[in-house]
Design an enzyme around this catalytic site. Sequence first.
Site, mmCIF file in Angstrom:
data_model
loop_
_atom_site.group_PDB
_atom_site.id
_atom_site.type_symbol
_atom_site.label_atom_id
_atom_site.label_comp_id
_atom_site.label_asym_id
_atom_site.label_seq_id
_atom_site.Cartn_x
_atom_site.Cartn_y
_atom_site.Cartn_z
ATOM 1 N N HIS A 321 8.246 42.764 -14.435
ATOM 2 C CA HIS A 321 6.885 43.044 -13.952
ATOM 3 C C HIS A 321 5.956 43.476 -14.964
ATOM 4 C CE1 HIS A 321 8.391 47.278 -14.865
ATOM 5 N NE2 HIS A 321 6.815 47.564 -14.493
ATOM 6 N N ASP A 322 6.403 43.800 -16.127
ATOM 7 C CA ASP A 322 5.389 44.175 -17.210
ATOM 8 C C ASP A 322 5.443 43.333 -18.269
ATOM 9 O OD1 ASP A 322 4.089 46.287 -16.536
ATOM 10 O OD2 ASP A 322 5.367 47.839 -17.265
ATOM 11 N N LYS A 325 2.592 42.630 -20.603
ATOM 12 C CA LYS A 325 2.220 43.706 -21.555
ATOM 13 C C LYS A 325 2.411 43.244 -22.799
ATOM 14 C CE LYS A 325 2.270 48.430 -19.744
ATOM 15 N NZ LYS A 325 3.001 49.597 -19.426
ATOM 16 N N HIS A 374 2.260 45.375 -9.062
ATOM 17 C CA HIS A 374 2.938 46.942 -9.123
ATOM 18 C C HIS A 374 1.665 47.842 -9.495
ATOM 19 C CE1 HIS A 374 2.894 45.073 -13.297
ATOM 20 N NE2 HIS A 374 2.781 46.397 -13.752
ATOM 21 N N ASP A 403 7.356 51.892 -9.950
ATOM 22 C CA ASP A 403 6.889 52.128 -11.412
ATOM 23 C C ASP A 403 6.239 53.265 -11.657
ATOM 24 O OD1 ASP A 403 5.950 50.235 -13.616
ATOM 25 O OD2 ASP A 403 3.879 50.956 -12.785
HETATM 26 FE FE LIG Z 1 5.586 49.417 -15.364
HETATM 27 FE FE LIG Z 2 2.255 47.317 -15.565
#
Ligand SMILES: [Fe+2]
Ligand SMILES: [Fe+2]
Length: 477
Positions: A321-322, A325, A374, A403
């Site tokens: 999900h990240d 990032k 999320h 999360d």
């Molecule tokens: Fe996260």
């Molecule tokens: Fe995130």
Amino acid sequence: MTQKGMTEPLVRLSEVLCALSHAFDLAEGQPNGHSVRSCLIGMRLGQELNLDSEIRSALYYALLLKDAGCSSNSSHVAALFGSDDHRVKWRLRTVNWSRLPDAVLSTLRAAAIGRPLAARLRHIVQLTGAGGRVPRELVRMRCERGAEMVRRLGFSTATAEAIHAVDEHWDGRGYPDGLRGPKIPLLARIACLAQTTDVFLMFDSVRGALRTVRERRGRWFDPDLADVVLSWGDDKSWWDALCGPEVTRLAVEAEPTDRIRRIGTPGLNEVAEAFADITDVKTPFTYKHSRRVAAYARDIARELGADAATQLELYRAGLLHDIGKLGVSNRILEKTGALTRADWMAIKQHPIHTRQILDQIRVFREFAWTASLHHERLDGSGYPWKLDGSQLSAGARILAVSDAYEAMTSWRPYCAPVPPDTALFLLEKERGERLDADSVDALHQYLARTGDASPPGDSDVEDMDETGPMTTPIPLA
Ligand SMILES: [Fe+2]
Ligand SMILES: [Fe+2]
């Protein structure tokens, strides 16, 4: 993580890794497609050198995964240079740090941007005064982590060694070990030439890339390999294809046809877990975050009666999900003070990047949208799309609760973790308003029933103390 009774069709590993390699490009501050273009350049070299298919297969995965350790030094890069890690990393790939004038000039351009002159001078003295020691250690971290990652994924020793030595230079002035000439593994020499050719191709042009190859022939690059690349100067259609929109597909097809690797459910999970680790290691504040979110999401889904396929999908969505990032600067991710408007705009991009990366993989496409939701909230106060409850699937709701709970119970730059009971109390306050009531209840029930109020993987807390996450310092002198 395995799911009993789950059987998925085998998929080409190259298809999965070519798409996921775009996450490395984000982390390295390189233009989108850097890894797959480097792969194509390196594979053409391998072909023209008549390497056998086993060696070309090792080369292929070394080229695709050469930046697997990309995130391991991001936090140190940002702290040491007082600047955006992406900006500095791009320079690390282009500048010869062993030459003092180049090092000083590059540090001037990259260190402590926007800070007072005294702060910038301090960084320059620290970074250039140790005879290249700082960049060497930064590269070492990256190379060792990348090599370790590919070994764990079951790739060959030749692939791991190539990744470890990808930043060594023919004249012995590269990093991390200062290997010289033929002592550098052939596959690493190819990968070094391929990645630098692409960096200057994107930064400048075909002519600029070839000029760099010519100028650094015998210094950075094996002269014989450089001559092969220099012979491609007139092959306009090849360079056009390399810079074209089909480059990812071309890279998938560049895998030696008699060595095509395919993976099923366990292999897909291993790859997703590896990329979760790559994401989480970017900053000590997200230590094991993705693995824990994945475990919570799977367990909440199970608690709510979801079938095995849905549990598996949410597990993978949690792991990845990240991934977007990797494109956010550590200067922002580790900021202890208030975020500026520009910082927030950068942070709000990460679910968008997550979706763009996962959308390219057929087998992950089904949860790409869910994974990117999320940070959305039922009342429309989330980001980046500000969707409301009517637009959020059960999976997106579960992921949001997972999360939020994991973030609250972990170290963050601006506050210490809260105890599980407090985190559950805080979730209760948002239950039904911003966070899905069923998912909050299911998490509550799961934790109460299992008595497991600590996050999965919490046995690794030796890396933490009461002052926050620990990092290994790089000695500056
Ligand atoms: Fe996260
Ligand atoms: Fe995130």
